[in-house]
Design an enzyme around this catalytic site. Sequence first.
Site, PDB file in Angstrom:
ATOM      1  N   GLU A 116       0.821  -1.228  -0.037  1.00  0.00           N
ATOM      2  CA  GLU A 116      -0.001  -0.098  -0.135  1.00  0.00           C
ATOM      3  C   GLU A 116       1.067   1.221  -0.015  1.00  0.00           C
ATOM      4  OE1 GLU A 116      -3.090  -0.514   2.916  1.00  0.00           O
ATOM      5  OE2 GLU A 116      -3.902  -1.945   2.194  1.00  0.00           O
ATOM      6  N   GLU A 171      -4.002  -9.153  -0.480  1.00  0.00           N
ATOM      7  CA  GLU A 171      -4.559  -8.762   1.059  1.00  0.00           C
ATOM      8  C   GLU A 171      -5.943  -8.803   1.178  1.00  0.00           C
ATOM      9  OE1 GLU A 171      -2.245  -6.254   3.441  1.00  0.00           O
ATOM     10  OE2 GLU A 171      -3.700  -5.624   4.416  1.00  0.00           O
TER      11      GLU A 171
HETATM   12  C1  GAL Z   1      -4.101  -2.889   5.226  1.00  0.00           C
HETATM   13  C2  GAL Z   1      -2.555  -2.953   5.695  1.00  0.00           C
HETATM   14  C3  GAL Z   1      -2.287  -4.027   6.847  1.00  0.00           C
HETATM   15  C4  GAL Z   1      -3.234  -3.703   7.769  1.00  0.00           C
HETATM   16  C5  GAL Z   1      -4.775  -3.822   7.636  1.00  0.00           C
HETATM   17  C6  GAL Z   1      -5.539  -3.692   8.656  1.00  0.00           C
HETATM   18  O1  GAL Z   1      -4.504  -1.944   4.580  1.00  0.00           O
HETATM   19  O2  GAL Z   1      -1.879  -3.469   4.458  1.00  0.00           O
HETATM   20  O3  GAL Z   1      -0.940  -3.579   7.357  1.00  0.00           O
HETATM   21  O4  GAL Z   1      -3.074  -2.465   8.324  1.00  0.00           O
HETATM   22  O5  GAL Z   1      -4.917  -3.058   6.668  1.00  0.00           O
HETATM   23  O6  GAL Z   1      -6.830  -3.676   8.072  1.00  0.00           O
END
Ligand code: GAL
Length: 800
Positions: free
Chosen positions: A417, A494
């Site tokens: 991100e 993710e």
């Molecule tokens: C994502 C991020 C992760 C964590 C997650 C929590 O956007 O890449 O590191 O923060 O959100 O929801």
Amino acid sequence: MNKIFLSFFLFCTLLVSAQSRQWVNFNENWKFFLGNDSAANKVSYNDSKWRTLNLPHDWSIEGTFSETYPTTFNQGALPAGIGWYRKTFSLPLSSKNKIVSIRFDGVYRNSEVWINGHYLGKRPYGYSSFQYELTPYLKFGAEKNVLAVKVDNSVQPNSRWYTGSGIYRNAWLETTGIIHFDKEDIFLTTPTITNKYAIVEIKTPIVQPLGHPGGYDADLISKVYDQNGNIVGKFSMRLPLGDRSDIPQKFKIANPKLWSIDRPSLYKVITQIKVGSEVYDECSFSFGIRSFSFDAEKGFFLNNQPLKIKGVCLHHDLGALGAAFNKRAAERQLQILKDMGCNAVRTAHNPPAPEFLDLCDRMGFLVMDEAFDMWKKRKNKFDYSVDFDEWHKRDLEDMIKRDRNHASVFMWSIGNEIREQFDSSGTRIAKELATIIKSLDPTRPVTSALTENIPEKNFIYQSAALDVLGFNYKLYDYAALPKRFPGQKLIASETASALATRGHYDMPSDSARLWPPDAKSKNYGNADYTVSAYDNTYAYWGASHEASWKAVKKYPFMAGTFVWSGFDFIGEPVPYGWPARSSYYGIVDLAGFPKDVYYMYQSEWTNKPVLHIFPHWNWKSGDSVDVWAYYNKADAVELFLNGKSLGIKKKIGDSLHVQWRVKYEPGTVKAVSRKAGKIILVKEIKTAGKPAKIELMADRKTLAANGNDLSFITVKVLDAEGNLVPDADNFVKFTIKGPAFIAGVDNGNPTSSESFKAPQRKAFNGLCLAIIQTTGKKGEIVLEARSEGLKTSAVRLRAN
Ligand code: GAL
């Protein structure tokens, strides 16, 4: 002794003796001071009052929780600061004509190192492995040497999650002959793999001293061993003269056993530099023979077989042990994930401990090895963005060189991100980082975990530097991605960010609980900081586990998923802040106890029969209680309450669970899964009475007396009949006898302010955990658990 075993035994002995000659663990007997003393780099400094400890060490985890630290609850509400380490050691006279280096696998952060008062250098990034040559400054024989390390984690905040502080990974002393391998530059590839043979190539850089009269008659000798210790490849040659030579070794291995996630077959290579009969240097490492590819339409293939990547994201902390690396603790995490059917890990968002990759090689996990969480644009005021300009090239190179010989590593991620995806600097930096990687490893794809999925708006995508596009969240856009990014290979880097407290249930179960449900009233969830475990609560950028997995499963072009997150981790306590200090995102809680959704994944990701029902069966008479079942390998599930059928339910459409709305009465709820009329599995939950006794369950009872080995002991609070008491929060005190100590305690409650290091813990929803570590001596270990009003329990272990 059978022959295979004997040869394997010889093989192991050979490795051990070879390793101890040149690669010595340097963890023991360091002196530590929490605070700053600028004179502590001097040889004459008196450190006798400092604490003595063994590495790996994380001082933050030893601290008390407070919302006042500059780390904030996002980093676990634990202290950081500055610490000093010193180690006094001697070296034998026989090391005099050798090259000696110190290697640190990870120091968080801003480490500075001195040997005998001489400054060796600084490494800001807390996740890089690095080494310094000590040779010119060393003393041998009776004279002592002093290594001093300053660790400065005082400038805060510098992370979005818990980092730990200190020399939190292993340290090594490496000794080689004058002619030696440039170890970091050794690169093994398998350019040809067929059913009949595989070609293995090893680029072997060798450093030779300049101008030695007449040179050395040195030989390079290598052997490749298969899984049974048989030699399957040999190489030898007389080394040419010169200050450096790059010898390409080539092996042809007949009938190769391919590395896969189900059968992670590893080969071992031992390569030596010899002058006459003396070994000047030796390297040995495992490697796997496997091929893989991505396809823009069909996803991922391992050894030419399609494979959906069923992965999780993991941070580096090990729960109650903090960031202090322990191989057994990491192995336990991976075992729990393997049992769930997980086949891949994303090392969010930084390089892992090297032994973590050894475990993934051996246990059969694919690894997305990730370099950074930010580039030049920060996410926290004092994070790595401050060091990016000066250090990114070095840190990235060090990661690739260190990790590129691992069978498990299949992708490099240049960042998570990254904010530069939104402006043109993203194009330039992405190109630069990908070029660095390709120059060191042209065999693996480069990816990045992106959030912007509109091509015109994503400048990292526009760099064309990515081989595979990783997208975080936004599952409702998956269907559109092949059109937006024609011909691109895609992975859900993710997913989920669903939230749950283990063992906590709010009714009804089927109303979505978005976070924040009502931003205006700041109604972030339950007043007691619990989050319902019905997989219906998630961050607004995420989705339920079920919806997230269904979307990835549905589209063959999605190579797979990395669920946020495999385990709860310290820090980032969304949807709350203090007093919550660890995450709610894990499929497994911080103590290693699975939440219910673990079994949803298990039912989908494994071939073993699964039937899991929840919640517990302690409610108020007349309550409306939703009973869920995750199951597989069956047509349907029938639920019974006190012997009376509540009906047969079958998953409808693409749903991954069944549900009954039940009017509660105490007793027994029982589920039966059947296939073609045949019972597959039966599960029962009974109404529990008052807490009566403690049950202790050790995951391993025979431990290695090596000072590192662990046993994870689950503590259950049971009623008189042996049922788990689902809301028990009894205070349990531990005593330990024998050659072990309590390395940590936990209960998976994200809001507990109890110390992770105390010999006591409250149970949380019926469970807590004690982690026992051996001291290095052999003998019987007894752990006893006492709690007022409960029958005491003890467990016996052995350190051998
Ligand atoms: C994502 C991020 C992760 C964590 C997650 C929590 O956007 O890449 O590191 O923060 O959100 O929801």
